[in-house]
Design a protein around this motif. Sequence first.
Motif, PDB file in Angstrom:
ATOM      1  N   ALA A 173      88.542  31.766  12.024  1.00  0.00           N
ATOM      2  CA  ALA A 173      87.261  30.749  11.788  1.00  0.00           C
ATOM      3  C   ALA A 173      86.485  31.185  13.117  1.00  0.00           C
ATOM      4  CB  ALA A 173      88.083  29.206  11.916  1.00  0.00           C
TER       5      ALA A 173
ATOM      6  N   LEU B 211      82.618  32.650  12.448  1.00  0.00           N
ATOM      7  CA  LEU B 211      81.523  31.964  13.136  1.00  0.00           C
ATOM      8  C   LEU B 211      80.609  32.717  13.894  1.00  0.00           C
ATOM      9  CD1 LEU B 211      83.007  28.190  14.046  1.00  0.00           C
ATOM     10  CD2 LEU B 211      81.271  28.598  12.347  1.00  0.00           C
TER      11      LEU B 211
ATOM     12  N   PRO C  32      88.324  31.465   6.114  1.00  0.00           N
ATOM     13  CA  PRO C  32      87.546  30.922   6.876  1.00  0.00           C
ATOM     14  C   PRO C  32      85.809  31.818   6.817  1.00  0.00           C
ATOM     15  CG  PRO C  32      89.368  31.275   7.866  1.00  0.00           C
ATOM     16  CD  PRO C  32      89.470  31.752   6.468  1.00  0.00           C
ATOM     17  N   GLN C  33      85.974  33.023   6.493  1.00  0.00           N
ATOM     18  CA  GLN C  33      84.821  33.735   6.076  1.00  0.00           C
ATOM     19  C   GLN C  33      83.847  33.136   5.279  1.00  0.00           C
ATOM     20  OE1 GLN C  33      85.189  38.143   6.917  1.00  0.00           O
ATOM     21  NE2 GLN C  33      87.328  37.724   7.449  1.00  0.00           N
TER      22      GLN C  33
ATOM     23  N   LEU D 137      83.847  30.199   4.114  1.00  0.00           N
ATOM     24  CA  LEU D 137      83.344  28.982   4.274  1.00  0.00           C
ATOM     25  C   LEU D 137      82.505  29.103   5.500  1.00  0.00           C
ATOM     26  CD1 LEU D 137      86.665  26.820   4.146  1.00  0.00           C
ATOM     27  CD2 LEU D 137      84.861  26.916   2.488  1.00  0.00           C
ATOM     28  N   LEU D 138      82.537  29.821   6.587  1.00  0.00           N
ATOM     29  CA  LEU D 138      81.727  29.562   7.886  1.00  0.00           C
ATOM     30  C   LEU D 138      80.931  30.980   7.996  1.00  0.00           C
ATOM     31  CD1 LEU D 138      84.813  28.659  10.138  1.00  0.00           C
ATOM     32  CD2 LEU D 138      83.209  27.066   8.847  1.00  0.00           C
ATOM     33  N   THR D 139      80.986  32.055   7.574  1.00  0.00           N
ATOM     34  CA  THR D 139      80.193  33.291   7.689  1.00  0.00           C
ATOM     35  C   THR D 139      78.820  32.987   7.208  1.00  0.00           C
ATOM     36  OG1 THR D 139      82.096  34.963   8.320  1.00  0.00           O
ATOM     37  CG2 THR D 139      79.790  35.536   7.594  1.00  0.00           C
TER      38      THR D 139
ATOM     39  N   SER E 282      76.863  30.303   6.321  1.00  0.00           N
ATOM     40  CA  SER E 282      76.325  29.099   6.896  1.00  0.00           C
ATOM     41  C   SER E 282      76.195  29.319   8.277  1.00  0.00           C
ATOM     42  CB  SER E 282      77.239  27.735   6.531  1.00  0.00           C
ATOM     43  OG  SER E 282      78.522  27.937   7.017  1.00  0.00           O
ATOM     44  N   ALA E 283      76.647  30.081   9.048  1.00  0.00           N
ATOM     45  CA  ALA E 283      76.796  30.043  10.570  1.00  0.00           C
ATOM     46  C   ALA E 283      75.359  30.642  11.017  1.00  0.00           C
ATOM     47  CB  ALA E 283      78.055  31.009  11.167  1.00  0.00           C
TER      48      ALA E 283
ATOM     49  N   VAL F 294      77.231  26.162  17.011  1.00  0.00           N
ATOM     50  CA  VAL F 294      78.011  27.618  16.363  1.00  0.00           C
ATOM     51  C   VAL F 294      78.967  28.050  17.431  1.00  0.00           C
ATOM     52  CG1 VAL F 294      78.039  29.223  15.045  1.00  0.00           C
ATOM     53  CG2 VAL F 294      76.333  27.650  14.863  1.00  0.00           C
TER      54      VAL F 294
ATOM     55  N   ALA G 200      81.756  25.915  18.733  1.00  0.00           N
ATOM     56  CA  ALA G 200      82.879  26.204  17.475  1.00  0.00           C
ATOM     57  C   ALA G 200      83.430  27.510  17.606  1.00  0.00           C
ATOM     58  CB  ALA G 200      82.194  25.704  16.448  1.00  0.00           C
TER      59      ALA G 200
END
Length: 390
Positions: A19, A23, A141-142, A144-146, A148-149, A161, A164
């Motif tokens: 995660a 991010l 995690p990539q 869900l997060l990459t 939008s980060a 960010v 986080a």
Amino acid sequence: MLRVPGVGALVLMSLLGFAGYALLLPTAPLWAAHGGADEGGAGLVNAVLMLATVAFQTAVPGALRRLGWRTTLVAGVLLLGLPSPALALTDQLGWILVASAVRGAGFAVVTVCGATAIAELVDSSRRGRAIGVYGLAVAAPQVLLTPSAAWFAEEVDFRVVLVAGALPALAVPFAAALGRLLDGTVAGGAAEALGVPRSGRARTLLALALPSVVLLAVTTPGGALLTFAPQLGHGAAVAMVGLLGLTVAAALSRWLVGGLADRYGPSRFVPPLLVLCAAGLGLCGWSLTGSGPGPVGLVAGMTIVGVSYGSLQNLTLVTAFAAVPDRDRSIASAVWNIGFDAGTGLGSLVVGFVAAGTSFTVGLLTTAALCLAVAPAALVGGRRHAPPHA
């Protein structure tokens, strides 16, 4: 697979560890660009992260032998997570590169130990599926997060960010639990095997050469797209959708291809996936030109690349573990991870500097040519080493 002792702790550690990685992968270079760095300087951020990762990955087997799994894993998640909030102090390139190097040391531990642990926890007959589950934990995690980060950083606040990015530090309890289990089961001769083998070293490295080169070929463009998607000129929203397509396709394909690898062997799938990756990159490059399909083409091309990017991660790791004796599992894991992270850093560095001198289209087409160059070697090598049932 989650009922196998230790796999649950490994999955939770990997989710939190990756995660933080996910991010900052697109955000840290963008933060450097915010501070005035050009494309080459922004590309250096992930290049330094991966250079440090590769350098420390060579030391992880020795650390496991000397310090044990628990100490090594806990140190790894802390090194990966704790420097991230420090990035919020300044957007100057030098500071970002120092923090990236420290994070790379932690990422080296998390990646090598994670892949080695799944081979220690699950027997070889189910290894493709086990690697698929582990790969899903790494990729989720990539997904869900990459995507939008970078959008969140630009539209809301970079510092949220960056702070986080400390999420890997929350994985300490899971790293400790997994480490205790493996310290109790990987003992005696197995623990000694975690070091570099005294004999047969050249044979082991030669057996790992082909899967490493294939992995390098596909992670180079993957690293470039993950790093530069927000800077490709179609805006933050298109970059977010493209990264979502890439990461979702990578996560699903890395998970689903495991069963196919167990049933048919991995080698037959490798050459066509390299060609598919080159085609996706060609579409991405074309979409950045005036006559190209624009944002839709970029999203479609990134999604196509994601299929190859995820599938070949699983297939090359299965091939690497099958190519060496069980005593050399940690060596196979280290070499595989070096190929993965070297490719990611190379993509960030090479495409960044090519783009600074020419364009992102030329940079992406350069990585497509690499995939096409490696495909014939994968075809010949796969036929030579294919198992009888395949």
